[in-house]
Motif scaffolding. Structure first.
Motif, PDB file in Angstrom:
ATOM      1  N   ILE A  93       0.867  -1.173   0.000  1.00 42.40           N
ATOM      2  CA  ILE A  93       0.000   0.000   0.000  1.00 42.40           C
ATOM      3  C   ILE A  93       0.907   1.228   0.000  1.00 42.40           C
ATOM      4  O   ILE A  93       1.866   1.298   0.767  1.00 42.40           O
ATOM      5  CB  ILE A  93      -0.966  -0.035   1.202  1.00 42.40           C
ATOM      6  N   ASN A  94       0.644   2.163  -0.880  1.00 47.66           N
ATOM      7  CA  ASN A  94       1.455   3.376  -1.004  1.00 47.66           C
ATOM      8  C   ASN A  94       0.865   4.478  -0.131  1.00 47.66           C
ATOM      9  O   ASN A  94      -0.229   4.977  -0.393  1.00 47.66           O
ATOM     10  CB  ASN A  94       1.493   3.838  -2.461  1.00 47.66           C
ATOM     11  N   LEU A  95       1.595   4.837   0.906  1.00 50.56           N
ATOM     12  CA  LEU A  95       1.181   5.913   1.805  1.00 50.56           C
ATOM     13  C   LEU A  95       1.561   7.259   1.195  1.00 50.56           C
ATOM     14  O   LEU A  95       2.586   7.372   0.526  1.00 50.56           O
ATOM     15  CB  LEU A  95       1.875   5.754   3.151  1.00 50.56           C
ATOM     16  N   THR A  96       0.745   8.268   1.454  1.00 57.95           N
ATOM     17  CA  THR A  96       1.109   9.606   0.989  1.00 57.95           C
ATOM     18  C   THR A  96       2.243  10.120   1.872  1.00 57.95           C
ATOM     19  O   THR A  96       2.161  10.085   3.107  1.00 57.95           O
ATOM     20  CB  THR A  96      -0.086  10.573   1.030  1.00 57.95           C
ATOM     21  N   ILE A  97       3.312  10.556   1.237  1.00 58.48           N
ATOM     22  CA  ILE A  97       4.478  11.014   1.978  1.00 58.48           C
ATOM     23  C   ILE A  97       4.133  12.216   2.854  1.00 58.48           C
ATOM     24  O   ILE A  97       4.611  12.335   3.974  1.00 58.48           O
ATOM     25  CB  ILE A  97       5.654  11.302   1.019  1.00 58.48           C
ATOM     26  N   GLY A  98       3.255  13.080   2.381  1.00 68.18           N
ATOM     27  CA  GLY A  98       2.865  14.252   3.166  1.00 68.18           C
ATOM     28  C   GLY A  98       2.095  13.915   4.430  1.00 68.18           C
ATOM     29  O   GLY A  98       2.054  14.719   5.360  1.00 68.18           O
ATOM     30  N   SER A  99       1.498  12.712   4.520  1.00 63.31           N
ATOM     31  CA  SER A  99       0.777  12.324   5.735  1.00 63.31           C
ATOM     32  C   SER A  99       1.700  11.707   6.776  1.00 63.31           C
ATOM     33  O   SER A  99       1.282  11.455   7.910  1.00 63.31           O
ATOM     34  CB  SER A  99      -0.363  11.347   5.404  1.00 63.31           C
ATOM     35  N   MET A 100       2.952  11.454   6.411  1.00 64.85           N
ATOM     36  CA  MET A 100       3.912  10.862   7.350  1.00 64.85           C
ATOM     37  C   MET A 100       4.403  11.922   8.328  1.00 64.85           C
ATOM     38  O   MET A 100       4.529  13.097   7.976  1.00 64.85           O
ATOM     39  CB  MET A 100       5.098  10.275   6.586  1.00 64.85           C
ATOM     40  N   ASP A 101       4.715  11.493   9.546  1.00 62.59           N
ATOM     41  CA  ASP A 101       5.231  12.428  10.545  1.00 62.59           C
ATOM     42  C   ASP A 101       6.599  12.976  10.165  1.00 62.59           C
ATOM     43  O   ASP A 101       6.963  14.077  10.586  1.00 62.59           O
ATOM     44  CB  ASP A 101       5.311  11.751  11.922  1.00 62.59           C
ATOM     45  N   HIS A 102       7.352  12.221   9.364  1.00 62.42           N
ATOM     46  CA  HIS A 102       8.674  12.673   8.922  1.00 62.42           C
ATOM     47  C   HIS A 102       8.807  12.490   7.406  1.00 62.42           C
ATOM     48  O   HIS A 102       9.537  11.617   6.930  1.00 62.42           O
ATOM     49  CB  HIS A 102       9.782  11.912   9.664  1.00 62.42           C
ATOM     50  N   PRO A 103       8.124  13.328   6.635  1.00 61.78           N
ATOM     51  CA  PRO A 103       8.174  13.193   5.178  1.00 61.78           C
ATOM     52  C   PRO A 103       9.569  13.395   4.604  1.00 61.78           C
ATOM     53  O   PRO A 103       9.877  12.885   3.520  1.00 61.78           O
ATOM     54  CB  PRO A 103       7.206  14.274   4.679  1.00 61.78           C
ATOM     55  N   GLU A 104      10.423  14.087   5.344  1.00 59.05           N
ATOM     56  CA  GLU A 104      11.790  14.317   4.870  1.00 59.05           C
ATOM     57  C   GLU A 104      12.586  13.025   4.739  1.00 59.05           C
ATOM     58  O   GLU A 104      13.605  12.988   4.046  1.00 59.05           O
ATOM     59  CB  GLU A 104      12.516  15.305   5.798  1.00 59.05           C
ATOM     60  N   ASP A 105      12.120  11.943   5.356  1.00 58.52           N
ATOM     61  CA  ASP A 105      12.806  10.643   5.269  1.00 58.52           C
ATOM     62  C   ASP A 105      12.570   9.918   3.948  1.00 58.52           C
ATOM     63  O   ASP A 105      13.159   8.860   3.718  1.00 58.52           O
ATOM     64  CB  ASP A 105      12.358   9.721   6.407  1.00 58.52           C
ATOM     65  N   PHE A 106      11.722  10.454   3.075  1.00 60.98           N
ATOM     66  CA  PHE A 106      11.342   9.752   1.853  1.00 60.98           C
ATOM     67  C   PHE A 106      11.497  10.605   0.600  1.00 60.98           C
ATOM     68  O   PHE A 106      10.517  10.939  -0.064  1.00 60.98           O
ATOM     69  CB  PHE A 106       9.906   9.234   1.993  1.00 60.98           C
ATOM     70  N   PRO A 107      12.733  10.946   0.241  1.00 59.16           N
ATOM     71  CA  PRO A 107      12.928  11.682  -1.013  1.00 59.16           C
ATOM     72  C   PRO A 107      12.563  10.778  -2.193  1.00 59.16           C
ATOM     73  O   PRO A 107      12.941   9.604  -2.214  1.00 59.16           O
ATOM     74  CB  PRO A 107      14.421  12.021  -1.002  1.00 59.16           C
ATOM     75  N   PRO A 108      11.830  11.281  -3.162  1.00 61.32           N
ATOM     76  CA  PRO A 108      11.440  10.452  -4.308  1.00 61.32           C
ATOM     77  C   PRO A 108      12.643  10.001  -5.133  1.00 61.32           C
ATOM     78  O   PRO A 108      13.608  10.750  -5.298  1.00 61.32           O
ATOM     79  CB  PRO A 108      10.546  11.369  -5.131  1.00 61.32           C
ATOM     80  N   HIS A 109      12.566   8.762  -5.623  1.00 60.00           N
ATOM     81  CA  HIS A 109      13.610   8.190  -6.485  1.00 60.00           C
ATOM     82  C   HIS A 109      13.259   8.321  -7.963  1.00 60.00           C
ATOM     83  O   HIS A 109      14.137   8.296  -8.813  1.00 60.00           O
ATOM     84  CB  HIS A 109      13.823   6.708  -6.179  1.00 60.00           C
ATOM     85  N   ASN A 110      11.964   8.404  -8.266  1.00 57.57           N
ATOM     86  CA  ASN A 110      11.549   8.508  -9.667  1.00 57.57           C
ATOM     87  C   ASN A 110      10.159   9.133  -9.737  1.00 57.57           C
ATOM     88  O   ASN A 110       9.539   9.414  -8.719  1.00 57.57           O
ATOM     89  CB  ASN A 110      11.606   7.143 -10.365  1.00 57.57           C
ATOM     90  N   GLN A 111       9.699   9.322 -10.966  1.00 51.92           N
ATOM     91  CA  GLN A 111       8.359   9.865 -11.197  1.00 51.92           C
ATOM     92  C   GLN A 111       7.698   9.111 -12.344  1.00 51.92           C
ATOM     93  O   GLN A 111       8.369   8.551 -13.191  1.00 51.92           O
ATOM     94  CB  GLN A 111       8.413  11.355 -11.456  1.00 51.92           C
ATOM     95  N   MET A 112       6.379   9.091 -12.296  1.00 57.12           N
ATOM     96  CA  MET A 112       5.621   8.393 -13.335  1.00 57.12           C
ATOM     97  C   MET A 112       4.415   9.240 -13.720  1.00 57.12           C
ATOM     98  O   MET A 112       4.158  10.266 -13.105  1.00 57.12           O
ATOM     99  CB  MET A 112       5.188   7.008 -12.839  1.00 57.12           C
ATOM    100  N   GLY A 113       3.707   8.792 -14.729  1.00 59.15           N
ATOM    101  CA  GLY A 113       2.541   9.549 -15.198  1.00 59.15           C
ATOM    102  C   GLY A 113       2.921  10.898 -15.759  1.00 59.15           C
ATOM    103  O   GLY A 113       2.121  11.836 -15.754  1.00 59.15           O
ATOM    104  N   THR A 114       4.135  11.013 -16.275  1.00 57.85           N
ATOM    105  CA  THR A 114       4.654  12.315 -16.695  1.00 57.85           C
ATOM    106  C   THR A 114       3.924  12.896 -17.908  1.00 57.85           C
ATOM    107  O   THR A 114       4.032  14.088 -18.153  1.00 57.85           O
ATOM    108  CB  THR A 114       6.165  12.246 -16.965  1.00 57.85           C
ATOM    109  N   GLN A 115       3.162  12.078 -18.615  1.00 59.24           N
ATOM    110  CA  GLN A 115       2.388  12.619 -19.733  1.00 59.24           C
ATOM    111  C   GLN A 115       1.344  13.626 -19.244  1.00 59.24           C
ATOM    112  O   GLN A 115       0.913  14.485 -19.997  1.00 59.24           O
ATOM    113  CB  GLN A 115       1.728  11.497 -20.553  1.00 59.24           C
ATOM    114  N   SER A 116       0.986  13.574 -17.953  1.00 60.92           N
ATOM    115  CA  SER A 116       0.028  14.528 -17.380  1.00 60.92           C
ATOM    116  C   SER A 116       0.703  15.577 -16.500  1.00 60.92           C
ATOM    117  O   SER A 116       0.021  16.399 -15.888  1.00 60.92           O
ATOM    118  CB  SER A 116      -1.015  13.779 -16.546  1.00 60.92           C
ATOM    119  N   ARG A 117       2.024  15.549 -16.417  1.00 59.16           N
ATOM    120  CA  ARG A 117       2.733  16.519 -15.580  1.00 59.16           C
ATOM    121  C   ARG A 117       2.428  17.931 -16.085  1.00 59.16           C
ATOM    122  O   ARG A 117       2.469  18.200 -17.273  1.00 59.16           O
ATOM    123  CB  ARG A 117       4.239  16.245 -15.633  1.00 59.16           C
TER     124      ARG A 117
END
Length: 158
Positions: A93-117
């Protein structure tokens, strides 16, 4: 995908829903797809996964909306905070990083769905920083749950 043993807590803005896991997957990412944009009310979703069996709801439970035949999204029914994206065909299950108490611990490694960026996303880092006054009245009126677990929420007001 590597599993990392670590304690992660988080929850919604109002504190009605809280969660805990002791394992995370090394998959922090951004999704720019239009469905994630709508679900987050933002220009992308920032997500990181935990194995399904590791996630425990420690206060309340999220409401769930099945956004397609393949996925569901969880959120707080009281304040609307997006909490997770769950593909129905896997064991995480993918948790929203912004809902985590320490979002700074989860820098993104990649991105997807870029056709809608959104076209201006690439320029975000260059934006001018505006002042944000944190006055005493705003702090005193804040009803946001703190970034840690609490025994009782909301606190009793005197």
């Amino acid at each position: 995908m590597k599993t990392i043993k670590m304690e992660v807590t988080g929850g919604c803005q109002c504190g009605a829903v809280r969660y805990h896991t002791d394992r995370m997957l090394d998959n922090a990412h951004l999704c720019h797809c239009r469905m994630c944009q709508k679900a987050m009310g933002n220009i992308f979703a920032a997500l990181a996964a935990t194995p399904n069996g590791a996630l425990k709801w420690t206060r309340g439970e999220p409401a769930v909306f099945q956004s397609s035949d393949f996925a569901e999204r969880g959120f707080c029914a009281q304040c609307g905070t997006p909490l997770f994206y769950n593909s129905l065909d896997n064991d995480r299950i993918n948790l929203t990083i912004g809902s985590m108490d320490h979002p700074e611990d989860f820098p993104p490694h990649n991105q997807m769905g870029t056709q809608s960026r959104v076209s201006w996303f690439a320029n975000i880092a260059a934006l001018e920083e505006a002042d944000f006054p944190e006055d005493t009245a705003m702090k005193a009126a804040n009803r946001q749950h703190p970034d840690h677990d609490t025994q009782e929420w909301p606190p009793k007001r005197s």
